[in-house]
Design a protein around this motif. Structure first.
Motif, PDB file in Angstrom:
ATOM      1  N   ASP A 213       0.811  -1.280   0.121  1.00  0.00           N
ATOM      2  CA  ASP A 213      -0.071  -0.137  -0.386  1.00  0.00           C
ATOM      3  C   ASP A 213       1.155   1.343   0.450  1.00  0.00           C
ATOM      4  OD1 ASP A 213      -2.460  -1.372   0.154  1.00  0.00           O
ATOM      5  OD2 ASP A 213      -2.585  -0.937   2.490  1.00  0.00           O
ATOM      6  N   PHE A 214       2.076   1.238   1.160  1.00  0.00           N
ATOM      7  CA  PHE A 214       2.793   2.407   0.930  1.00  0.00           C
ATOM      8  C   PHE A 214       3.637   2.800  -0.362  1.00  0.00           C
ATOM      9  CE2 PHE A 214       7.264   3.519   1.676  1.00  0.00           C
ATOM     10  CZ  PHE A 214       7.069   4.678   2.514  1.00  0.00           C
ATOM     11  N   PHE A 215       4.377   1.511  -0.863  1.00  0.00           N
ATOM     12  CA  PHE A 215       4.683   1.834  -2.370  1.00  0.00           C
ATOM     13  C   PHE A 215       3.178   2.329  -3.645  1.00  0.00           C
ATOM     14  CE2 PHE A 215       7.556  -1.961  -1.359  1.00  0.00           C
ATOM     15  CZ  PHE A 215       8.081  -1.597  -0.429  1.00  0.00           C
ATOM     16  N   GLY A 216       2.291   1.836  -3.287  1.00  0.00           N
ATOM     17  CA  GLY A 216       1.597   1.816  -4.106  1.00  0.00           C
ATOM     18  C   GLY A 216       1.321   2.791  -4.106  1.00  0.00           C
ATOM     19  N   PHE A 217       0.825   3.495  -3.269  1.00  0.00           N
ATOM     20  CA  PHE A 217       0.717   5.380  -3.351  1.00  0.00           C
ATOM     21  C   PHE A 217       1.259   6.607  -3.380  1.00  0.00           C
ATOM     22  CE2 PHE A 217       1.079   9.546  -0.569  1.00  0.00           C
ATOM     23  CZ  PHE A 217      -0.282   9.841  -0.646  1.00  0.00           C
ATOM     24  N   TYR A 218       2.726   6.007  -3.004  1.00  0.00           N
ATOM     25  CA  TYR A 218       4.330   6.454  -3.600  1.00  0.00           C
ATOM     26  C   TYR A 218       4.151   6.389  -5.116  1.00  0.00           C
ATOM     27  CZ  TYR A 218       4.620   8.469   0.827  1.00  0.00           C
ATOM     28  OH  TYR A 218       4.796   9.437   2.473  1.00  0.00           O
ATOM     29  N   ILE A 222       6.072   9.660  -7.912  1.00  0.00           N
ATOM     30  CA  ILE A 222       7.894   9.178  -8.101  1.00  0.00           C
ATOM     31  C   ILE A 222       7.386   9.424  -9.985  1.00  0.00           C
ATOM     32  CG2 ILE A 222       9.719   7.633  -8.202  1.00  0.00           C
ATOM     33  CD1 ILE A 222       8.710   6.306  -4.934  1.00  0.00           C
ATOM     34  N   ASP A 223       6.879   8.573 -10.205  1.00  0.00           N
ATOM     35  CA  ASP A 223       7.175   8.163 -11.715  1.00  0.00           C
ATOM     36  C   ASP A 223       6.556   9.487 -12.576  1.00  0.00           C
ATOM     37  OD1 ASP A 223       7.860   5.638 -12.074  1.00  0.00           O
ATOM     38  OD2 ASP A 223       5.677   4.710 -12.412  1.00  0.00           O
ATOM     39  N   ALA A 224       5.981  11.141 -11.682  1.00  0.00           N
ATOM     40  CA  ALA A 224       6.082  11.822 -12.466  1.00  0.00           C
ATOM     41  C   ALA A 224       6.897  12.729 -11.533  1.00  0.00           C
ATOM     42  CB  ALA A 224       4.662  12.069 -11.646  1.00  0.00           C
ATOM     43  N   GLY A 225       7.605  12.032 -11.143  1.00  0.00           N
ATOM     44  CA  GLY A 225       9.153  13.644 -10.627  1.00  0.00           C
ATOM     45  C   GLY A 225       7.751  14.193  -9.125  1.00  0.00           C
ATOM     46  N   GLU A 226       7.097  14.349  -8.666  1.00  0.00           N
ATOM     47  CA  GLU A 226       6.580  15.089  -7.725  1.00  0.00           C
ATOM     48  C   GLU A 226       6.722  14.544  -6.205  1.00  0.00           C
ATOM     49  OE1 GLU A 226       2.545  15.344  -9.331  1.00  0.00           O
ATOM     50  OE2 GLU A 226       3.450  15.910 -11.193  1.00  0.00           O
ATOM     51  N   HIS A 227       7.318  15.241  -5.546  1.00  0.00           N
ATOM     52  CA  HIS A 227       8.071  14.589  -4.040  1.00  0.00           C
ATOM     53  C   HIS A 227       6.584  15.788  -2.928  1.00  0.00           C
ATOM     54  CE1 HIS A 227       9.960  11.593  -5.825  1.00  0.00           C
ATOM     55  NE2 HIS A 227      10.996  12.486  -6.514  1.00  0.00           N
ATOM     56  N   PRO A 228       5.473  16.009  -3.243  1.00  0.00           N
ATOM     57  CA  PRO A 228       5.122  17.028  -2.274  1.00  0.00           C
ATOM     58  C   PRO A 228       5.251  16.227  -0.509  1.00  0.00           C
ATOM     59  CG  PRO A 228       2.985  15.602  -4.180  1.00  0.00           C
ATOM     60  CD  PRO A 228       4.359  16.024  -4.259  1.00  0.00           C
ATOM     61  N   GLY A 229       5.382  17.741   0.130  1.00  0.00           N
ATOM     62  CA  GLY A 229       5.471  16.830   1.488  1.00  0.00           C
ATOM     63  C   GLY A 229       3.856  17.120   2.386  1.00  0.00           C
ATOM     64  N   ASP A 230       2.843  16.653   1.668  1.00  0.00           N
ATOM     65  CA  ASP A 230       1.346  17.100   1.759  1.00  0.00           C
ATOM     66  C   ASP A 230       1.146  15.362   2.850  1.00  0.00           C
ATOM     67  OD1 ASP A 230       1.665  15.172   0.024  1.00  0.00           O
ATOM     68  OD2 ASP A 230      -0.078  15.424  -0.849  1.00  0.00           O
ATOM     69  N   VAL A 231       1.981  14.326   2.956  1.00  0.00           N
ATOM     70  CA  VAL A 231       1.061  12.874   3.715  1.00  0.00           C
ATOM     71  C   VAL A 231       2.804  12.892   4.691  1.00  0.00           C
ATOM     72  CG1 VAL A 231       0.777  11.092   3.859  1.00  0.00           C
ATOM     73  CG2 VAL A 231       0.297  12.006   2.315  1.00  0.00           C
ATOM     74  N   ASP A 232       4.161  12.886   4.092  1.00  0.00           N
ATOM     75  CA  ASP A 232       4.895  13.397   4.855  1.00  0.00           C
ATOM     76  C   ASP A 232       6.054  13.969   4.534  1.00  0.00           C
ATOM     77  OD1 ASP A 232       5.937  12.067   2.742  1.00  0.00           O
ATOM     78  OD2 ASP A 232       7.990  11.839   3.249  1.00  0.00           O
ATOM     79  N   ARG A 233       6.747  14.979   5.524  1.00  0.00           N
ATOM     80  CA  ARG A 233       7.713  15.888   5.145  1.00  0.00           C
ATOM     81  C   ARG A 233       9.522  15.670   5.406  1.00  0.00           C
ATOM     82  NH1 ARG A 233       7.880  19.039   8.875  1.00  0.00           N
ATOM     83  NH2 ARG A 233       8.895  21.035   7.962  1.00  0.00           N
ATOM     84  N   LEU A 234      10.185  15.073   4.736  1.00  0.00           N
ATOM     85  CA  LEU A 234      11.606  14.662   4.722  1.00  0.00           C
ATOM     86  C   LEU A 234      12.239  14.801   6.338  1.00  0.00           C
ATOM     87  CD1 LEU A 234      13.897  13.011   3.312  1.00  0.00           C
ATOM     88  CD2 LEU A 234      14.470  15.030   3.172  1.00  0.00           C
TER      89      LEU A 234
END
Ligand code: NDP
Length: 290
Positions: A213-218, A222-234
């Motif tokens: 599920d975790f992989f599926g969500f992201y 990842i394929d779109a090159g988008e890494h928004p911090g809306d769910v988790d922040r680095l």
């Protein structure tokens, strides 16, 4: 019509299970192994032990290799290249995509056809059609041998490039070995706190079971090159990994593995990605200097 003869070279746990499966399915099986005594049980159930690699090649058109790596193949077959002409080598040994491509060219030079395989099963899974093996190489060679190969595991043909099966295989092992070591690391910390591997089993199993599920969500992000911090922040992630490192050190446990994870997270922070998702670390991994 009698079944196609098969030669298996390499009788570690994998090759042994493969040769045994072919015998059980009524094929005439010839085997060769550097340590000849590993063939004893197979000979007792009907396999033939070849006296040399050249004799093993001559016995069957279809030759399965199950060796520690590709160097072992050259060590065994390097002096038997005259016997390669007209054979089909199916190399189910682990190694890199580049080594697989070089081996396919080497086989062609000596008049042999060649398929690469990456087995996604343990020895106990050999003979179980629910397991599978990645294959690549000429489609016609794969199709001609698919029926026999499917006695070992299911098949997943990845394409003509002989490196592809090795690549898909190594990508899975990249995940497998790191995950397996993370499990052992967590168990070491657990043991140091009086918690057994058995106590941990349901919890660690649940964590791993949640990964699809975790992989599926992201994945789409990842394929779109988008890494928004809306769910988790680095910034959250780096603090969390630091807590894992400290928990291990407090328990007197080697923290090399989580410390390596922390180092990558810290590079992401240094690159200005604190407000992005942890998935932005893929950019740090692609450009180790960034
Ligand atoms: P082993 O390492 O136990 O056996 C390897 C075989 O390679 C043995 O027959 C060994 O001969 C032979 N060998 C190694 N080096 C040489 C050499 N220099 N010259 C001659 N022979 C050599 O491996 P496994 O059987 O466990 O696995 C075989 C392959 O399958 C590996 O590439 C592995 O990564 C892969 N694999 C293994 C899995 C597993 O769970 N075991 C799962 C999926 C893939 P000898 O007996 O004389 O030492």
């Amino acid at each position: 019509m009698s079944k196609q003869p098969v030669t298996v070279i390499g009788l570690g746990p994998m090759g042994h299970a493969m040769a045994s499966t072919f015998v059980d399915n009524g094929h005439a099986v010839t085997v060769w192994n550097r340590t000849a005594s590993k063939a004893d049980g197979l000979v007792a159930k009907g396999a033939t032990l070849a006296q040399s690699p050249a004799a093993a090649l001559s016995a069957s058109e279809l030759v399965i290799l199950s060796l520690t790596d590709y160097d072992a193949m050259y060590a065994i077959l390097g002096d038997a290249t005259d016997a390669l002409r007209g054979r089909t080598l199916v190399n189910l040994s682990s190694d890199t995509p580049d080594k697989a491509r070089a081996a396919a060219a080497w086989a062609a030079e000596h008049g042999a056809q060649y398929l690469t395989g990456g087995v996604q099963a343990s020895p106990v899974g050999i003979g179980d059609p629910k397991t599978f093996t990645f294959y690549s190489g000429p489609a016609s060679v794969f199709e001609a041998n698919k029926g026999v190969l499917e006695l070992l595991t299911g098949t997943d043909y990845r394409g003509e490039d002989p490196g592809l099966a090795a690549l898909y295989y190594q990508l899975q092992l990249d995940v497998f070995w790191t995950t397996a070591l993370a499990w052992l690391h967590a168990l070491a910390v657990a043991n140091a706190n009086g918690i057994s591997a058995q106590d941990m089993l349901p919890y660690v199993s649940g964590t791993v079971a949640g990964m699809p599920d975790f992989f599926g969500f992201y994945t789409a992000r990842i394929d779109a090159g988008e890494h928004p911090g809306d769910v988790d922040r680095l910034a959250m992630g780096v603090a969390s990994v630091d807590h894992v490192v400290q928990t291990a050190r407090d328990a007197g446990i080697d923290a090399t593995l989580p410390a390596a994870v922390l180092e990558v997270f810290e590079r992401g922070i240094a690159a200005g990605r604190a407000d992005d998702s942890f998935t932005s670390l893929i950019e740090s991994l692609k450009k180790p200097s960034a």
